[in-house]
Design a protein around this motif. Structure first.
Motif, PDB file in Angstrom:
ATOM      1  N   GLY A 160       3.100  -2.039   7.573  1.00 34.27           N
ATOM      2  CA  GLY A 160       2.208  -3.419   7.276  1.00 34.27           C
ATOM      3  C   GLY A 160       2.529  -3.307   5.372  1.00 34.27           C
ATOM      4  N   GLY A 161       3.353  -4.606   5.703  1.00 38.00           N
ATOM      5  CA  GLY A 161       2.553  -5.260   4.108  1.00 38.00           C
ATOM      6  C   GLY A 161       1.717  -5.919   2.933  1.00 38.00           C
ATOM      7  N   CYS A 213      -1.817  -5.899   0.991  1.00 34.58           N
ATOM      8  CA  CYS A 213      -2.027  -4.715  -0.133  1.00 34.58           C
ATOM      9  C   CYS A 213      -2.524  -3.580  -0.586  1.00 34.58           C
ATOM     10  CB  CYS A 213      -3.452  -5.608  -1.192  1.00 34.58           C
ATOM     11  SG  CYS A 213      -4.942  -5.465   0.290  1.00 34.58           S
ATOM     12  N   VAL A 214      -2.613  -2.914   0.849  1.00 34.44           N
ATOM     13  CA  VAL A 214      -3.125  -1.715   1.225  1.00 34.44           C
ATOM     14  C   VAL A 214      -1.792  -0.751   1.609  1.00 34.44           C
ATOM     15  CG1 VAL A 214      -3.613   0.268   2.623  1.00 34.44           C
ATOM     16  CG2 VAL A 214      -5.193  -2.053   2.054  1.00 34.44           C
ATOM     17  N   GLY A 215      -1.086  -1.235   2.613  1.00 33.15           N
ATOM     18  CA  GLY A 215       0.530  -0.501   2.580  1.00 33.15           C
ATOM     19  C   GLY A 215       1.631  -0.518   1.805  1.00 33.15           C
ATOM     20  N   VAL A 216       1.362  -2.232   0.725  1.00 35.75           N
ATOM     21  CA  VAL A 216       2.299  -1.430  -0.652  1.00 35.75           C
ATOM     22  C   VAL A 216       1.733  -1.149  -1.586  1.00 35.75           C
ATOM     23  CG1 VAL A 216       3.158  -3.177  -1.959  1.00 35.75           C
ATOM     24  CG2 VAL A 216       3.273  -3.817   0.072  1.00 35.75           C
ATOM     25  N   SER A 217       0.411  -0.844  -1.659  1.00 35.01           N
ATOM     26  CA  SER A 217      -0.191   0.211  -2.348  1.00 35.01           C
ATOM     27  C   SER A 217      -0.109   1.681  -2.373  1.00 35.01           C
ATOM     28  CB  SER A 217      -1.875  -0.253  -2.487  1.00 35.01           C
ATOM     29  OG  SER A 217      -2.363   1.013  -3.473  1.00 35.01           O
ATOM     30  N   LEU A 218      -0.281   2.808  -0.704  1.00 37.21           N
ATOM     31  CA  LEU A 218       0.697   3.451  -0.548  1.00 37.21           C
ATOM     32  C   LEU A 218       1.860   3.892  -1.332  1.00 37.21           C
ATOM     33  CD1 LEU A 218       0.172   6.141   0.207  1.00 37.21           C
ATOM     34  CD2 LEU A 218       0.210   5.024   2.733  1.00 37.21           C
ATOM     35  N   ALA A 219       3.046   2.650  -0.582  1.00 35.28           N
ATOM     36  CA  ALA A 219       4.509   2.784  -0.838  1.00 35.28           C
ATOM     37  C   ALA A 219       4.546   3.052  -2.547  1.00 35.28           C
ATOM     38  CB  ALA A 219       4.894   1.530  -0.207  1.00 35.28           C
ATOM     39  N   LEU A 240       5.165  -9.632   2.858  1.00 33.69           N
ATOM     40  CA  LEU A 240       4.452  -9.210   2.171  1.00 33.69           C
ATOM     41  C   LEU A 240       3.381  -9.927   1.164  1.00 33.69           C
ATOM     42  CD1 LEU A 240       6.009  -7.245  -1.055  1.00 33.69           C
ATOM     43  CD2 LEU A 240       5.292  -6.788   1.698  1.00 33.69           C
ATOM     44  N   THR A 241       1.810 -10.121   2.063  1.00 29.91           N
ATOM     45  CA  THR A 241       1.136 -10.673   1.842  1.00 29.91           C
ATOM     46  C   THR A 241      -0.350 -11.484   3.435  1.00 29.91           C
ATOM     47  OG1 THR A 241       0.939 -12.638   0.873  1.00 29.91           O
ATOM     48  CG2 THR A 241       0.780 -10.110  -0.509  1.00 29.91           C
ATOM     49  N   ALA A 242       0.875 -11.529   4.438  1.00 31.62           N
ATOM     50  CA  ALA A 242       0.801 -12.329   5.680  1.00 31.62           C
ATOM     51  C   ALA A 242      -0.149 -11.257   6.124  1.00 31.62           C
ATOM     52  CB  ALA A 242       2.251 -11.958   6.571  1.00 31.62           C
ATOM     53  N   GLY A 243      -1.190 -11.639   6.529  1.00 30.02           N
ATOM     54  CA  GLY A 243      -2.487 -11.580   7.268  1.00 30.02           C
ATOM     55  C   GLY A 243      -3.165 -12.096   6.745  1.00 30.02           C
ATOM     56  N   SER A 244      -4.190 -10.856   6.467  1.00 31.14           N
ATOM     57  CA  SER A 244      -5.567 -11.248   5.979  1.00 31.14           C
ATOM     58  C   SER A 244      -5.580 -11.107   4.026  1.00 31.14           C
ATOM     59  CB  SER A 244      -6.334  -9.609   6.366  1.00 31.14           C
ATOM     60  OG  SER A 244      -6.927 -10.426   7.044  1.00 31.14           O
ATOM     61  N   THR A 245      -3.976 -10.473   3.092  1.00 30.95           N
ATOM     62  CA  THR A 245      -4.529 -10.277   1.909  1.00 30.95           C
ATOM     63  C   THR A 245      -4.069 -11.536   1.329  1.00 30.95           C
ATOM     64  OG1 THR A 245      -3.430  -7.823   1.934  1.00 30.95           O
ATOM     65  CG2 THR A 245      -2.736  -9.368   0.357  1.00 30.95           C
ATOM     66  N   ASN A 303       0.013   3.878   9.557  1.00 30.45           N
ATOM     67  CA  ASN A 303      -0.227   2.218   9.645  1.00 30.45           C
ATOM     68  C   ASN A 303      -1.059   1.813   9.001  1.00 30.45           C
ATOM     69  OD1 ASN A 303      -1.338   0.263  11.889  1.00 30.45           O
ATOM     70  ND2 ASN A 303      -1.542   1.561  13.405  1.00 30.45           N
ATOM     71  N   ALA A 304      -0.592   0.905   8.555  1.00 27.78           N
ATOM     72  CA  ALA A 304      -1.032   0.029   7.468  1.00 27.78           C
ATOM     73  C   ALA A 304      -1.108  -0.967   7.939  1.00 27.78           C
ATOM     74  CB  ALA A 304      -0.627  -0.100   5.852  1.00 27.78           C
ATOM     75  N   ALA A 305      -0.638  -1.952   9.535  1.00 25.93           N
ATOM     76  CA  ALA A 305      -0.809  -3.426   9.501  1.00 25.93           C
ATOM     77  C   ALA A 305      -1.684  -4.196  10.274  1.00 25.93           C
ATOM     78  CB  ALA A 305       0.189  -2.919  11.348  1.00 25.93           C
ATOM     79  N   GLY A 306      -3.024  -4.129   9.352  1.00 19.82           N
ATOM     80  CA  GLY A 306      -4.266  -5.195   8.892  1.00 19.82           C
ATOM     81  C   GLY A 306      -4.683  -5.344  10.805  1.00 19.82           C
ATOM     82  N   PHE A 307      -4.931  -6.490  10.630  1.00 18.44           N
ATOM     83  CA  PHE A 307      -5.135  -6.612  12.365  1.00 18.44           C
ATOM     84  C   PHE A 307      -4.206  -6.897  13.151  1.00 18.44           C
ATOM     85  CE2 PHE A 307      -4.323 -11.181  10.154  1.00 18.44           C
ATOM     86  CZ  PHE A 307      -3.369 -11.972  10.696  1.00 18.44           C
ATOM     87  N   TRP A 308      -3.245  -6.463  13.130  1.00 17.31           N
ATOM     88  CA  TRP A 308      -1.706  -5.497  13.820  1.00 17.31           C
ATOM     89  C   TRP A 308      -1.788  -4.077  13.942  1.00 17.31           C
ATOM     90  CZ3 TRP A 308       0.187  -9.180   9.879  1.00 17.31           C
ATOM     91  CH2 TRP A 308       0.569 -10.327  10.491  1.00 17.31           C
ATOM     92  N   ALA A 309      -2.821  -3.439  14.010  1.00 13.50           N
ATOM     93  CA  ALA A 309      -2.921  -2.267  13.927  1.00 13.50           C
ATOM     94  C   ALA A 309      -2.938  -1.789  14.751  1.00 13.50           C
ATOM     95  CB  ALA A 309      -4.382  -2.115  12.571  1.00 13.50           C
ATOM     96  N   ARG A 310      -3.931  -2.382  15.487  1.00 17.96           N
ATOM     97  CA  ARG A 310      -4.390  -2.131  17.450  1.00 17.96           C
ATOM     98  C   ARG A 310      -2.983  -2.200  18.097  1.00 17.96           C
ATOM     99  NH1 ARG A 310      -9.446  -2.560  20.205  1.00 17.96           N
ATOM    100  NH2 ARG A 310      -8.334  -3.155  21.778  1.00 17.96           N
ATOM    101  N   GLU A 311      -2.172  -2.702  17.981  1.00 17.13           N
ATOM    102  CA  GLU A 311      -0.533  -3.529  18.347  1.00 17.13           C
ATOM    103  C   GLU A 311       0.256  -2.023  18.453  1.00 17.13           C
ATOM    104  OE1 GLU A 311       0.305  -7.496  18.454  1.00 17.13           O
ATOM    105  OE2 GLU A 311      -1.644  -7.868  18.404  1.00 17.13           O
TER     106      GLU A 311
END
Length: 791
Positions: free
Chosen positions: A55-56, A58-64, A83-88, A245-253
């Motif tokens: 997941g790219g 802001c949360v996933g990139v911050s962890l990286a 990067l930033t696709a989804g909710s960011t 898993n930092a996949a935002g609204f794809w996290a369920r999948e």
């Protein structure tokens, strides 16, 4: 004109129009797609990784960024699209020091301090504005709420003040002040461009050696027997020591790939941006971010216009439930939903009343995008039970302000083996099989709609209840008591009698449960009380190595067969991870009880009965009939709390947690540093003891009027905040308030006078010798030692 009639609003967004967060960027960065990523991000590939982040945003990139900066080699981030696709990419970008939680303030604080220096570190512009923020109180109960939050902030680094209407008018001159009573002001709050923030974090992550690969959708996750993972993408496979898993609204999948159902659901959130407003353009400084809590909206300056974002009621808000049942549409990443202004009409009207210049404003952009909610609105952060080396950082309703702090928090946890401070409220394992899709949707609706409701102590929320977690007594007791929600369970808080007010009436002061709880207190102290303890966790441990295992886990000695004791699990750094009651039932076979179960063992001569759920009603009926001559009756957890405080029983999660060590918490009796086993945390605890304590837990009494301590209130001495309460209640025996508190060692002597801040007033308090009330076993021991005088 910006009018309440939604259909007459004009200036609707055109395809390709840049969103508010993009307005200040170079034109080349304003398209729906991102500029071409660095060549290295497209061509490099690794077969092995220490950590793979999926997941790219802001949360996933911050962890990286944080893992790589801390020195971890082979950090790889895999992003499905860009990067930033989804909710960011479409977020409003609000940042605030404020949070009603205690340690989540630390997450916010770290994020803002990081964002302040990120541009200098990475060379990337982040578009960070810090005009401060003001929460508006227009009712007396909101003023009480502000006072309640002030006392919970005094012992933190965050700046926060209650300000008068005159100061509010000075800071935000466009307000209609007719209803404004007070404001809660946080200097340093503001907003940041989410896209630029993520790009800066990405630049930092690459600078420190992380690989950010996109587009690289994860198509398969396979755990291996050695705890590593095989991660499959169309570009190839990768072996990882851990997966996040930092996949935002794809996290369920992503979770479903390994058989997990993460309780997450996307909700639609709308905000509007106006064109230039002459009165805004004429201002000499940027307006503070405004939050109208009764109107349930935020409003901030966007260039020379205003950005307005409401939170609709749970009846009007929209959940994207089809994504839960059928999945996120393929390719969805930087798209938006159709706007639905009818849902927010009442909020538009409230905003125009509070900020009249909005009546003359034109709308140039309407954003309606998905954000992901957990049932209780808090994210899920940490390792997940049931699968090795699988971590999550998902469910962020406020991902921008959480991204920096959570990235640092998770990085420290991964690198050092334990979290830097306690955030049990974010534990991903707080949900279980009882968390159905129907429950998740009902709670997400409630959480979104309740975004700005008054945050009372002892708050209860009723959507989605009851779950399948009900005791065998639920049907018998539900009409006699006010139930509380504990990890999915329904448990009686207090019982009412005919003629008493039975409604849920939360308050910052004593309310309708105060007298009934006093009656329950007397019931237990003078006669016989029965309480439902079904939410307590029960574990059976047995086997040839059970004693050796428990001796390694617990700081106390292992009880002999037929005996019970209280034991604590510690972290490697010597903090209190858990408290359990340990019963050695037969050689090598143990029953462990957790969930503050130790509170009951010395309450009065008492018994805990463990049995099948289906036998509860019959057993309860027999007990109640047999106890009629003794005046037996029910009592709930509110009375239990008052009873345990009088007896100076510590509660896990209040007096002890992963922020405290057992020595400062007064648990020395249960810690055996001289036992042969090298239990977890033993060496750290020896070092803590050698260095000496800086604070200690004490018991306070204080005389108040109609308010009692709850916990986390500021302790004052000599005009300064010196500590905090951990829990509190009214003592029905001495008819004064009672609280536990941490204070500096030099202020921890019996008789020391301090002050406790409650609802904006400092009340005199004194440290007493604990316990206030002796347990019956203690009284019997003292009698045998010769002395009524000692009792």
């Amino acid at each position: 004109m910006l009018r309440a009639g939604a259909q007459r609003l004009r200036g609707l967004p055109l395809p390709g129009l840049p969103l508010p967060g993009l307005l200040g960027r170079p034109r080349s960065a304003c398209s729906r797609g991102e500029e071409n990523p660095p060549l290295s991000a497209e061509t490099r590939w690794k077969d092995r990784a220490e950590t793979v982040i999926i997941g790219g945003g802001c949360v996933g990139v911050s962890l990286a960024y944080h893992l790589a900066k801390a020195g971890m080699k082979d950090v790889v981030l895999l992003e499905k699209l860009e990067l930033t696709a989804g909710s960011t990419w479409h977020a409003a970008g609000l940042t605030t020091y404020f949070h009603p939680g205690i340690n989540l303030k630390k997450i916010h604080y770290y994020s803002i301090k990081l964002y302040e220096k990120l541009e200098e570190e990475t060379g990337q512009v982040v578009g960070f504005h810090q005009p401060g923020s003001i929460r508006i109180a227009t009712t007396p109960v909101r003023v009480d709420e502000f006072k309640y939050q002030m006392t919970r902030t005094g012992w933190h680094a965050t700046e926060q003040y209650i300000i008068e209407p005159e100061k509010i008018q000075e800071m935000f001159p466009l307000l209609n002040m007719s209803k404004v009573l007070a404001g809660l002001y946080n200097p340093g709050d503001g907003h940041i461009d989410p896209y630029s923030l993520t790009m800066a974090l990405a630049a930092g992550a690459r600078k420190y050696g992380a690989l950010l690969k996109y587009p690289a959708p994860v198509t398969s996750l396979k755990p291996r027997s050695d705890g590593t993972w095989d991660v499959e993408t169309p570009q190839g496979s990768m072996r990882a020591n851990r997966v996040v898993n930092a996949a935002g609204f794809w996290a369920r999948e992503v979770g479903k790939m390994i058989g997990l159902e993460h309780p997450l659901i996307p909700v639609q959130h709308q905000y509007l941006v106006t064109s230039t407003i002459p009165e805004v353009k004429a201002l000499k400084r940027e307006l503070p971010v405004l939050r109208d809590l009764e109107g349930s909206f935020y409003l901030r300056q966007e260039r020379d216009g205003l950005l307005f974002g409401p939170y609709e009621s749970q009846e009007k808000m929209k959940v994207q439930d089809s994504w839960v049942t059928t999945g996120v549409p393929p390719g969805f990443g930087k798209e938006l939903f159709e706007s639905d202004l009818d849902r927010i009409t009442e909020h538009v009207e409230a905003a125009m009343e509070l900020v009249p210049v909005l009546k003359k404003a034109d709308i140039i952009t309407i954003v309606n995008g998905p954000i992901t909610y957990s049932p209780d609105i808090l994210p899920m952060v940490g390792p997940h039970q049931g699968v090795r080396n699988y971590w999550v950082a998902v469910g962020f309703g406020y991902g921008i302000v959480h991204a920096g702090g959570v990235g640092k928090y998770l990085s420290d946890w991964i690198l050092h083996g334990e979290p830097p401070f306690d955030l049990i409220e974010l534990d991903p394992n707080r949900y279980g099989k009882w968390t159905t899709t129907e429950y998740t949707e009902a709670k997400a609706r409630e959480s979104y709609g309740f975004n700005n409701i008054v945050g009372y102590p002892k708050e209860e929320r009723f959507a989605g209840r009851p779950t399948q977690r009900v005791s065998g007594l639920y049907k018998i007791l539900q009409s006699k008591c006010s139930m509380g929600f504990h990890a999915g369970w329904e448990q009686p808080h207090w019982f009412y009698k005919p003629g008493q007010d039975t409604q849920y009436r939360p308050s910052f002061r004593r309310t309708n449960w105060f007298e009934p709880v006093g009656s329950e207190y007397k019931q237990v102290m003078q006669r016989v009380g029965v309480i439902d303890l079904s939410p307590f966790g029960k574990f059976n441990i047995k086997g040839q190595d059970s004693i050796r295992l428990l001796d390694h886990l617990f700081a106390n000695v292992i009880p002999k067969v037929g005996f019970t004791n209280i034991s604590h699990m510690l972290t490697p750094k010597g903090r209190v991870y858990a408290e359990l009651t340990v019963s050695h039932q037969s050689p090598g076979e143990f029953l462990l009880i957790t969930g503050s179960g130790s509170e009951l063992h010395d309450l009065e001569l008492g018994w805990e009965l463990y049995h099948r759920r289906e036998d509860s009603a019959a057993l309860y009926d027999v007990i109640m009939n047999a106890g009629q001559e003794e005046g037996i009756d029910n009592f709930g957890t509110y009375a239990l709390n008052a009873l345990r405080l009088e007896k100076a029983f510590r509660a896990w999660g209040s007096e002890m947690n992963c922020d405290t060590n057992p020595l400062e918490a007064g648990l020395e009796y249960f810690v055996k540093l001289n036992k042969p086993a090298d239990f977890i945390g033993k060496q750290a605890l020896k070092q803590i003891k050698a260095e000496g304590l800086k604070r200690r837990l004490v018991c306070l009494t204080l005389a108040t009027d109609d308010v009692d301590p709850e916990g986390n209130e500021s302790i004052w001495y000599d005009g300064k905040v010196v500590g905090n309460t951990t829990s509190g209640s009214y003592s029905y025996s001495i008819q004064r308030s009672l609280a536990f508190a941490y204070v500096p060692v030099e202020l921890g002597k019996v008789g020391q006078q301090v002050e406790v801040e409650l609802l904006g007033k400092n009340y005199p308090a004194v440290i007493i010798q604990e316990p206030l009330v002796l347990t019956e076993p203690t009284r019997n021991r003292l009698k045998k030692k010769g002395g009524k005088d000692k009792i």
